[in-house]
Design an enzyme around this catalytic site. Structure first.
Site, PDB file in Angstrom:
ATOM      1  N   LYS A 247      -2.373  -1.402  -3.909  1.00  0.00           N
ATOM      2  CA  LYS A 247      -2.965  -0.772  -3.381  1.00  0.00           C
ATOM      3  C   LYS A 247      -2.046   1.147  -3.703  1.00  0.00           C
ATOM      4  CE  LYS A 247      -6.461   1.805  -0.905  1.00  0.00           C
ATOM      5  NZ  LYS A 247      -6.309   2.338   0.629  1.00  0.00           N
TER       6      LYS A 247
ATOM      7  N   SER B 145     -10.245   5.399  -5.319  1.00  0.00           N
ATOM      8  CA  SER B 145     -10.663   6.784  -5.192  1.00  0.00           C
ATOM      9  C   SER B 145     -10.763   7.259  -6.469  1.00  0.00           C
ATOM     10  CB  SER B 145     -11.223   7.094  -4.018  1.00  0.00           C
ATOM     11  OG  SER B 145     -10.077   7.537  -3.423  1.00  0.00           O
TER      12      SER B 145
ATOM     13  N   LYS C 140       0.766  -1.021  -0.436  1.00  0.00           N
ATOM     14  CA  LYS C 140       0.254  -0.463  -0.166  1.00  0.00           C
ATOM     15  C   LYS C 140       0.804   0.851   0.089  1.00  0.00           C
ATOM     16  CE  LYS C 140      -3.715   2.350   2.759  1.00  0.00           C
ATOM     17  NZ  LYS C 140      -5.013   2.078   3.355  1.00  0.00           N
TER      18      LYS C 140
HETATM   19  C1  PBG Z   1      -7.134   3.774   5.125  1.00  0.00           C
HETATM   20  C2  PBG Z   1      -7.862   3.541   4.380  1.00  0.00           C
HETATM   21  C3  PBG Z   1      -7.594   4.285   2.769  1.00  0.00           C
HETATM   22  C4  PBG Z   1      -8.146   3.989   1.710  1.00  0.00           C
HETATM   23  C5  PBG Z   1      -8.495   2.628   2.101  1.00  0.00           C
HETATM   24  N1  PBG Z   1      -8.026   2.428   3.131  1.00  0.00           N
HETATM   25  C6  PBG Z   1      -7.562   6.095   2.683  1.00  0.00           C
HETATM   26  C7  PBG Z   1      -5.492   6.069   3.357  1.00  0.00           C
HETATM   27  O1  PBG Z   1      -4.600   5.081   3.614  1.00  0.00           O
HETATM   28  O2  PBG Z   1      -5.599   7.440   3.563  1.00  0.00           O
HETATM   29  C8  PBG Z   1      -8.150   3.984   0.157  1.00  0.00           C
HETATM   30  C9  PBG Z   1      -9.326   3.567  -0.458  1.00  0.00           C
HETATM   31  C10 PBG Z   1      -9.413   4.406  -2.133  1.00  0.00           C
HETATM   32  O3  PBG Z   1      -9.483   5.793  -1.564  1.00  0.00           O
HETATM   33  O4  PBG Z   1     -10.261   4.471  -2.241  1.00  0.00           O
HETATM   34  N2  PBG Z   1      -7.098   2.701   6.289  1.00  0.00           N
END
Ligand code: PBG
Length: 342
Positions: free
Chosen positions: A260, A286, A207
């Site tokens: 991700k 997103s 991630k």
């Molecule tokens: C945080 C989390 C995030 C997303 C899923 N879980 C955002 C972040 O790490 O700040 C992002 C998902 C997306 O942008 O669609 N636990």
């Protein structure tokens, strides 16, 4: 012989002509190496407190935050369209957030209640939940904060308690999205000790600290209250580091490995797909969704074509599973075009 005639003659001896396999839609489909199926998709959804709430998310046109009553109806609609897997995220008021993410284990709280009700209504779906502190944290970070620092080892017990509570509520797959070191093993052990040996873990293995999460943080109002997430999420310059993360997650008991975001990291998807036997998932996040929507709204790209190309691209790179906000839209597309695969 004139130059043009010579040029044309010199071109005609071509026994190998890749274009032959592209000459009709039926032939193109016959030789297609990858297909997109509804069973590949997980639809991420947002739940908010209250009743009869369907709140638009400005930066994610077509995606809403639903109160539980309307969320149940919406999931029902998606199931009828052929979707069978969902990921749930809670959007909670700041008033119930604290340093310890206490709300995450509140059995009467919105999230655990939502998990129980969804599984009671739709026992056959796959329900994935989110294990991280940020939706419940007054610091807006995925881990426990002390003096402005995210403390890895003090976060682990909080994550484990959250994971067991979600498993108890009926979650099928837990998605630790926090990037703390050692969390997969710690959570696996806590689950097994509590008797949840059948609850799966999809590790957010690679991630990245990404600008593409912006619209999601709008949706959950979960942006960090200070700093950024770069001390735990990965540096987007790195790919070998994804192999280190994946080795650890596999050794610690992860069932599925996720990359991700998706599209800017196709090489990482492929790297993990080539090196690990576990199913690989990609999160089409997103910001990736927002980019397609914004460009399509301006008439600059074709929404459906860009959606399909993005998702098939993730499959080509090696993702078996795709988390995407396009899931319902794609299910509607399948239905209206009477196709079972793309
Ligand atoms: C945080 C989390 C995030 C997303 C899923 N879980 C955002 C972040 O790490 O700040 C992002 C998902 C997306 O942008 O669609 N636990």
């Amino acid at each position: 012989m004139g130059f043009i005639t010579w040029y044309i003659c010199s071109m005609i001896n071509l026994p190998i002509r890749p274009r032959r396999n592209r000459k009709s839609a039926a032939l193109r489909s016959m030789v297609a190496e990858n297909h997109l199926l509804l069973s590949d998709l997980i639809f991420p959804m947002f739940v908010v407190p209250g009743e009869n709430q369907k709140i638009a998310i400005t930066s994610m046109p077509g995606i809403y935050r639903y109160s539980l009553d309307l969320l149940l109806a919406e999931i029902g609609e998606c199931v009828n369209l052929g979707l069978s897997a969902f990921a749930l995220f809670p959007a909670l008021p700041d008033s119930i957030k604290d340093k310890f993410a206490t709300e995450s284990t509140n059995e009467q709280g919105l999230y655990l209640e939502a998990i129980r009700r969804i599984k009671a209504c739709y026992p056959d779906i796959v329900l994935m939940t989110d294990v991280a502190m940020d939706p419940y944290s007054s610091d807006g970070h995925d881990g426990y904060v002390e003096h402005g620092e995210i403390i890895n080892d003090k976060t682990l017990p909080i994550l484990a308690a959250m994971a067991v509570a979600q498993a108890k509520a009926g979650a099928d797959i837990l998605g630790p999205s926090d990037m703390m070191d050692g969390r997969i093993g710690y959570i696996r052990e806590a689950l097994d000790d509590a008797g949840f040996t059948n609850t799966s873990i999809m590790a957010y293995t690679a991630k990245y600290a990404s600008a593409f999460y912006g619209p999601f943080r709008d949706a959950l109002d979960s942006a960090p209250k200070f700093g950024d997430k770069k001390t735990y999420q990965m540096n987007f310059a790195n790919s070998k580091e994804a192999l280190i993360e994946a080795d650890l997650d596999v050794a610690e008991g992860a069932d599925i490995l996720m990359v991700k975001p998706g599209l800017p990291y196709l090489d990482v998807v492929k790297l993990l797909a080539d090196n690990f036997q576990q199913p690989i998932a990609a999160y089409n996040v997103s910001g990736e969704y927002a980019m397609v929507k914004a460009a399509a709204a301006n008439g600059w790209i074709d929404n459906d074509k860009a959606m399909i190309e993005s998702l098939v691209g993730l499959k080509r790179a090696g993702a078996k599973i795709i988390l995407t906000y396009f899931a319902k839209e794609l299910a509607i597309y399948f239905k209206s075009h009477q196709v079972g695969a793309l």
